[in-house]
Structure formats: C-alpha cells, structure tokens
Design an enzyme around this catalytic site. Structure first.
Site, short mmCIF file in Angstrom:
data_model
loop_
_atom_site.label_atom_id
_atom_site.label_comp_id
_atom_site.label_asym_id
_atom_site.label_seq_id
_atom_site.Cartn_x
_atom_site.Cartn_y
_atom_site.Cartn_z
N CYS A 109 -64.08 -0.21 -20.28
CA CYS A 109 -64.68 0.46 -19.13
C CYS A 109 -64.60 1.99 -19.32
CB CYS A 109 -64.03 -0.02 -17.83
SG CYS A 109 -64.97 0.43 -16.36
N HIS A 208 -64.62 -5.91 -18.23
CA HIS A 208 -63.16 -6.00 -18.13
C HIS A 208 -62.64 -7.30 -18.76
CE1 HIS A 208 -62.09 -2.41 -15.84
NE2 HIS A 208 -63.30 -2.52 -15.31
N GLU A 210 -59.78 -7.85 -19.95
CA GLU A 210 -58.35 -8.08 -19.67
C GLU A 210 -58.15 -9.01 -18.47
OE1 GLU A 210 -60.00 -5.48 -18.80
OE2 GLU A 210 -59.37 -4.84 -16.80
#
Lengths: 227, 249
Positions: A109, A208, A210
């Site tokens: 990001c 994202h 993660e």
C-alpha cells in the site's frame, strides 16, 4: 537462524490499556504474523535517520500508513492528503539504502507508493477525483475487494497463480511508476503491482496481503531474504 | 561509526488511533526516543514467536515495562490483582536467558527488572499494598509524578549501594517516578543495589559478572535523566568494538 525481516512502523497518538493518546510506535499485528508464518523473524523498525540497521536485515517490509509527502515527488499537497513528514524522511532514506544494498523489499500500500516515489515516479493524491469512484476504499474499515490482472511472466503473476482476488484500502494511487515496471492492474486500469526486475526482489502491491497472511507474497520475500 | 543496535521487547495490544482499532505490535515512543537520544538504534522485538535467534543481530537489549509475570514461574498462586501476559512471559524469559548466556548488555525497566529476578530464580511480591500497607508506588493513571507541582504520589527517593554498577551511573541517591503494584521480593542470582528508603522496596538489581546487566523498577524513559540508557549503550558499544565518542547525544 531464520531470515530477519524488518517491518516499518507508524508513529501516532494511540490509546490502549489505561493510556490515552500516548505517542506510540506500532504496526498492525497482521504484518508480524504474516512474516512469522512465512518463516521469517520480524523486527519492527521505528522511523529514524539511521539506515545502518539494514546491516542486520535480510529483508524489509514497507508497511502501509499515511500518505507519502508530495514534496518527495515534486507536487503540492492537495486538500485530502494527510502525511507524517518525519516517517517519510526516515523511510525514503531506508528504501534508497535498501535498494543500493539489494536487500529484498516488499512494499504494501503506502510501501508500494514509497517504492514508486524512490524510483522517480508520482502518485495520484485522491483517486475518486481521477477515477470517479470509491471502489479502492469503499468506506472506513471496509476493504474494496476485486480481481486484478497480472502481466504474464511477471513475478507477481507467478506468485498469485489462479487466485486473483485482492483487498484494497487506499485513496491515493500510482500515476507514474518511474523506473519500476507495472505488473498488475485493477479493472479500472490503476496499477496494483510494481516490480524492479533489476533487483533480487523488489515488489510493491497496492493491496493488503498481510490481512490474509498471504504466504505467496510473504513466503517469496522470506525465500529471497534467505538467499 | 554505526549506532549500537538495541532490541526492545514490545507489546501486542489492541490500540486505537485516528478512529482505527487494530491489534498491533507496539511500544510507547518514550522508550524509542530514549535509546535514540543516547546514541543507539532501536528495533522492536515482538512477543508472538518465542525464539532467541534475533539475539545474534543485536548489540544490546532492553526488557520494557508491561503487565505482571505469571507467578507460576516462581511456584506461587495467582493474586486476584495479578494480570498476566503469558505470551510475553514465555518469549521474554527465553530471550533473557539467551541474552545472559550470550553476555548481551541488558537493561530491565519495571516489568523488565521483574523478569530479571524471575529468570535469576527469585520471586516477586504480587501486590505491594498487601506487603507495605500503601499504594504510593503506583502513580495515578495518566499522570507524571515528576512533573512540577505533581503530588508526591508515585514519586520517591532511591538509596543506592556503594561499590555497585548503579552507584557508578547514578551516585548515592536518585528521585524517581513509580508505576507498579508488584516488586522484587527475592532477586535470585542478581544483587539488589537500590531501595526505596521509606519501605525498603527493591528498586535496582544488577549482576557485575556480566558486561552489563541492570534492572530498575522505575521508568527512566519517561524522564530527562537517561543515564541508565547511556550506560547500556556504552556497554553495547564496548562489547561490539564500536567507538562511543562517535555517538551524538
């Protein structure tokens, strides 16, 4: 010994336990868990002008966060741009040194946008003004879910395989990727992945990974870091 | 010359910031700024994955403040006020054993000092008011006991043993802040070298057999007096063959 993976951190007023609005350095634990599950040993890197810390890092995750200061790509800040100049100053030094040293880097990001800026590129400061829709950040704390398309033969295409679903939460985006190669795009054409084939491992993603501990990406970083 | 790299144990906590609410790996910036101000470079060690391999990359380590340690580690029943963090206990006890075995310079702050005592085979008082009859070691929530005009609550003196590491750093006497309800009872293999004169609560423990192993019960990182952090950095630089005179204050 597991590869040591540095993760950049936020600095902000945070409220936790008995404390209210205490200056705190932190990063969402999703990043920590994603690195750990992929076989790396995470350490968090608070912003500081020191870049010698890279001496002990086998890999680096540039975490998400506030907008990148437009001065870093030669633009004036627009009304909706929110920056943390101290973090920018420290992280741009860290990114440049990491690239000089060819330390494997995964940018997420804001981290992807920082890679682009370090490569001489530029950003759109507010995507709804450019694209006319809010699908990259539908609402507070709601991820925009879509399928991306990836350039055949690119690193990201190989890592993602057949599952092209991504979760986005951003209001800025890449306008010009500079020296980096755009290897993934959203349906509206916005760059979603950038790479630098001239380095051992330089990958930026606008979404994202993660949040789902995506081992495809974090595993690739840890594998590159282990070499 | 590079800055000594100092690992800092950190929290995994639910934090709120700018309208967001996330589980985060985190540490108050006061600790980070303290290490940076005396010439070190801070990195945070998260508690999620107890492993000691990170030790090999560091020049020194700070065991930071936090919740209570599980009294099962010294064979005691849990007091009703004891709030444990088992994940941090497990990772920090492993990390500290590895740090001591490697003779990595080590500073314990508040909970960190208590981890030292437990690793050294000692014991803690689980709730000081039960032992000393008052709660003046725990400042009111969100206050700075050392601020001008603050009440004496949470602020007290420390008297320091001659011929100790603490004495060389701080002299015979210090005035400190105080944010704890537990304290060291038996420091185990460590030696107590500083006490609160009002109630004999142990405030400093150390072991001169190591290159640097010092624990303080108060929070120097919340003050302008960073001498114990400076002493850690000096020891870290010495151990790693770095030149202390190159560090900017």
């Amino acid at each position: 010994m597991r590869p040591i993976i540095g993760i950049t951190t936020y600095v902000d007023q945070a409220t936790w336990g008995v404390w209210r609005d205490l200056p705190t350095t932190f990063v969402p634990h999703d990043y920590v868990e994603a690195v750990t599950q992929a076989g790396g040993r995470p350490v968090l890197i608070p912003p500081h002008e020191d870049v010698d810390v890279l001496r002990v890092l086998d890999g680096l995750v540039l975490a998400g966060g506030p907008d990148v200061s437009p001065e870093l790509y030669g633009a004036e800040p627009e009304p909706l741009t929110v920056t943390r100049p101290d973090r920018d100053r420290a992280e741009i030094l860290l990114v440049r040194r990491a690239l000089d040293m060819d330390v494997p880097v995964l940018g997420v990001c804001r981290g992807m946008q920082l890679l682009v800026v370090a490569a001489g590129g530029t950003l759109h400061q507010h995507l709804p003004d450019v694209l006319g829709h809010e699908r990259h950040r539908p609402a507070p704390a709601v991820y925009g879910e879509h399928d991306a398309s990836f350039v055949p033969g690119s690193r990201i295409a190989g890592l993602m395989g057949d599952d092209l679903a991504i979760r986005c939460f951003h209001h800025q985006g890449v306008a010009d990727a500079g020296k980096l190669t755009v290897t993934g795009r959203a349906e509206d054409g916005l760059p979603e992945a950038v790479e630098d084939p001239g380095h051992k491992f330089v990958l930026g993603v606008q979404w994202h990974p993660e949040v789902v501990r995506d081992e495809r990406l974090f595993g690739a970083l840890v594998a590159a870091a282990a070499k | 010359m590079r800055r000594p790299l100092i690992g800092m144990t950190s929290y995994a906590e639910q934090v709120q910031y700018n309208g967001n609410d996330v589980m985060a790996g985190m540490l108050p910036m006061t600790y980070v700024r303290a290490v940076h101000a005396v010439g070190g470079r801070a990195v945070l060690i998260t508690p999620d994955d107890p492993g000691e391999d990170v030790i090999e990359s560091l020049d020194g380590i700070v065991f930071c403040g936090g919740n209570d340690i599980d009294p099962a580690y010294w064979g005691a029943e849990r007091h009703p006020t004891t709030e444990v963090d088992k994940e941090r206990d497990e990772s920090e006890i492993r990390l500290m054993r590895a740090a001591l075995a490697a003779d990595l310079p080590l500073l314990g702050v508040c909970r960190g000092l208590q981890v030292m005592a437990v690793v050294g085979g000692g014991t803690l008082h689980q709730h000081l008011p039960d032992v000393i009859g008052h709660d003046r070691h725990r400042a009111a929530k969100g206050t700075d006991p050392l601020a001008a005009g603050a009440s004496a609550y949470g602020r007290h003196d420390v008297i320091i043993e001659h011929d100790s590491i603490a004495h060389r750093i701080l002299g015979a006497h210090a005035t400190v802040n105080s944010f704890h309800h537990q304290a060291v009872d038996d420091p185990g293999s460590f030696t107590a070298t500083g006490w609160c004169p009002d109630d004999r609560v142990i405030e400093i423990i150390e072991d001169p057999a190591y290159s640097f192993a010092l624990g303080v019960q108060w929070h120097p990182e919340r003050t302008a007096d960073l001498r114990v952090f400076a002493a850690l950095i000096e020891a870290a630089a010495r151990r790693s063959g770095l030149q202390p005179e190159a560090f900017a204050a």
